[in-house]
Motif scaffolding. Structure first.
Motif, PDB file in Angstrom:
ATOM      1  N   ALA A  69      -9.171  66.081 -30.548  1.00 27.29           N
ATOM      2  CA  ALA A  69      -9.870  64.837 -30.837  1.00 27.29           C
ATOM      3  C   ALA A  69      -9.205  64.090 -31.984  1.00 27.29           C
ATOM      4  N   LYS A  72      -6.470  62.009 -30.991  1.00 32.95           N
ATOM      5  CA  LYS A  72      -6.904  60.783 -30.336  1.00 32.95           C
ATOM      6  C   LYS A  72      -7.552  59.804 -31.310  1.00 32.95           C
ATOM      7  N   THR A  74     -10.146  60.601 -33.463  1.00 34.42           N
ATOM      8  CA  THR A  74     -11.536  60.927 -33.794  1.00 34.42           C
ATOM      9  C   THR A  74     -11.561  62.060 -34.805  1.00 34.42           C
ATOM     10  N   TRP A  75     -12.070  61.753 -35.982  1.00 37.42           N
ATOM     11  CA  TRP A  75     -12.113  62.735 -37.063  1.00 37.42           C
ATOM     12  C   TRP A  75     -13.559  63.054 -37.410  1.00 37.42           C
ATOM     13  N   MET A  76     -13.841  64.336 -37.550  1.00 43.11           N
ATOM     14  CA  MET A  76     -15.168  64.773 -38.003  1.00 43.11           C
ATOM     15  C   MET A  76     -15.082  65.093 -39.489  1.00 43.11           C
ATOM     16  N   ALA A 303     -16.759  65.939 -30.949  1.00 46.68           N
ATOM     17  CA  ALA A 303     -15.562  65.131 -31.207  1.00 46.68           C
ATOM     18  C   ALA A 303     -14.878  64.727 -29.906  1.00 46.68           C
ATOM     19  N   LEU A 306     -16.955  61.965 -28.343  1.00 44.74           N
ATOM     20  CA  LEU A 306     -16.782  60.710 -29.073  1.00 44.74           C
ATOM     21  C   LEU A 306     -15.394  60.108 -28.859  1.00 44.74           C
ATOM     22  N   SER A 307     -14.442  60.932 -28.449  1.00 44.20           N
ATOM     23  CA  SER A 307     -13.082  60.436 -28.224  1.00 44.20           C
ATOM     24  C   SER A 307     -12.959  59.629 -26.932  1.00 44.20           C
ATOM     25  N   TYR A 308     -13.919  59.812 -26.042  1.00 44.53           N
ATOM     26  CA  TYR A 308     -13.868  59.124 -24.749  1.00 44.53           C
ATOM     27  C   TYR A 308     -15.170  58.378 -24.477  1.00 44.53           C
TER      28      TYR A 308
END
Length: 420
Positions: A69, A72, A74-76, A303, A306-308
């Motif tokens: 993620a 792509k 998306t960071w948590m 994650a 949320l990336s897609y």
């Protein structure tokens, strides 16, 4: 490592104490998070090989998903990855103090038969509706006695307890539903919720009776055995109304140790507490490992989702009974594979709110997803408790409740269509 092991109990206790200090907040969540993971390292050698494998797989999949993620974009946050289940761990430490109040009378027989099943199911739901997971431990510890908890006892406890999410204002699920379904009127979900909870108890009790032919050891519902749960329930209700802004979970973290210390049966409180911290607390390593591992896993799955976002765009739909049913099914499946209901709710809410759904219907959706998933999954909340504390295999938990989850999903869809 040896230093860690020597002070394992104090690392565990520090997780609770310093977590409570983050509530006002006096300190950062970083300190109790470090203590929790340090305790996990110190207790790792005490885990059974099967538990080590499960946690390792959860961690590996979660980390791989987080890295993918991140590639792509998306960071948590570190809190979402490492501290997501910290409140649950703090509560585990708090309710572990209740072991200090345990009765030494193991000669009293446990009730058997259909009435014992119903009484156990109703008792764990009514008391669990107020003081949450600590009730499960009180009931399960007494029911298992000197032997292991059986799979039938497990599903009676977990299903009945989880069903309280449908109607209890004290359940964490209600607070989450009200938060993520703005404008929800909890009073309008009360009757449909009580109906679903009643059906859950009746169905599960009949199933338990058929599977055991009545040879079911239930919880002895007596004033003596229920005194501590009732005392805790009364305290939680009292303090909840005095300080409504304090969450039920935090109240339990504060009240359970205090009540246990006041009610413990011993000649020397100091010696008993010292023995408890140094010898009993280090025995909850499997809970720490599983919940911390599950937190990493849950964050990784979130994650990826949320990336897609394009795959979860519902702008072309309306919040119809069909969409309610399909969304509920997806949230239940997500719960069964290990995504905590609060994560599913947090993902579903922003997708559904643009459709202008009825807030109470949306809230009922979230409550139903929580009640069914929590009672059917081996990888969230109750499932992890049953796996770590009572050695019920994850596969057994899921296989036990597949048909239950399908039936409750179908009934929720019907109740939503006719009553909401």
């Amino acid at each position: 490592m040896q230093i860690f092991r020597k002070y394992t109990g104090w690392l565990v206790l520090g997780t609770l104490l310093f977590y409570l200090l983050t509530v006002p907040p006096f300190i950062s969540i970083l300190l109790p998070t470090i203590l929790a993971w340090s305790a996990n390292v110190a207790m790792w050698h005490t885990l059974a090989p099967s538990a080590k494998r499960q946690v390792s797989w959860l961690m590996a999949i979660g980390i791989a998903a987080l890295l993918f993620a991140a590639s792509k974009g998306t960071w948590m946050t570190w809190q979402q990855v490492f501290a997501v289940n910290l409140p649950m761990l703090a509560m585990f430490v708090a309710v572990s103090f209740l072991d200090l109040t345990g009765s030494k009378d193991e000669s009293r027989p446990l009730p058997k038969g259909l009435s014992a099943i119903f009484n156990t199911a109703i008792g764990v739901q009514v008391l669990g509706a107020v003081i949450n997971l600590s009730v499960i431990m009180v009931f399960a510890d007494r029911m298992k006695g000197a032997i292991r908890l059986t799979p039938v006892q497990q599903f009676i406890l977990t299903r009945s307890f989880s069903a309280a999410a449908w109607w209890s204002p004290f359940f964490v699920a209600t607070g989450v539903a009200i938060t993520y379904a703005p404008g929800m009127q909890w009073q309008k979900t009360l009757l449909p919720g009580l109906l679903m909870a009643t059906i859950s108890i009746i169905f599960s009790s009949i199933e338990a009776y058929r599977r055991t032919k009545g040879d079911f050891h239930g919880y002895p519902i007596r004033l003596e055995s229920l005194f501590i749960p009732m005392f805790l329930a009364s305290c939680v209700i009292f303090f909840h109304f005095i300080w409504p802004d304090i969450s039920i979970l935090v109240l339990i973290c504060i009240l359970a140790p205090i009540a246990a210390i006041l009610l413990m049966r011993t000649q020397s409180r100091q010696k008993s507490l010292s023995h408890f911290v140094n010898h009993k607390l280090p025995q909850i390593g499997s809970q720490f490992a599983l919940f911390l591992g599950a937190g990493v896993f849950s964050s990784g799955i979130s994650a990826i989702i949320l990336s897609y976002p394009q795959f979860f765009n519902l702008d072309a739909f309306t919040f119809s009974p069909l969409l309610f049913s399909l969304t509920l099914a997806a949230m239940i499946i997500a719960g069964v594979i290990g995504i905590h209901p609060v994560v599913s709710v947090a993902i579903a809410s922003p997708m559904l709110l643009p459709l202008n759904p009825d807030p109470t219907q949306l809230g009922f959706l979230f409550l139903s997803a929580w009640a069914i998933a929590a009672g059917s999954s081996g990888l969230t909340g109750l499932g992890l408790l049953m796996t770590s504390r009572y050695q019920i295999p994850t596969r057994t938990i899921i296989n036990n409740s597949r048909h239950y989850a399908v039936l409750m999903w179908l009934l929720c869809s019907i109740v939503n269509g006719f009553l909401l």
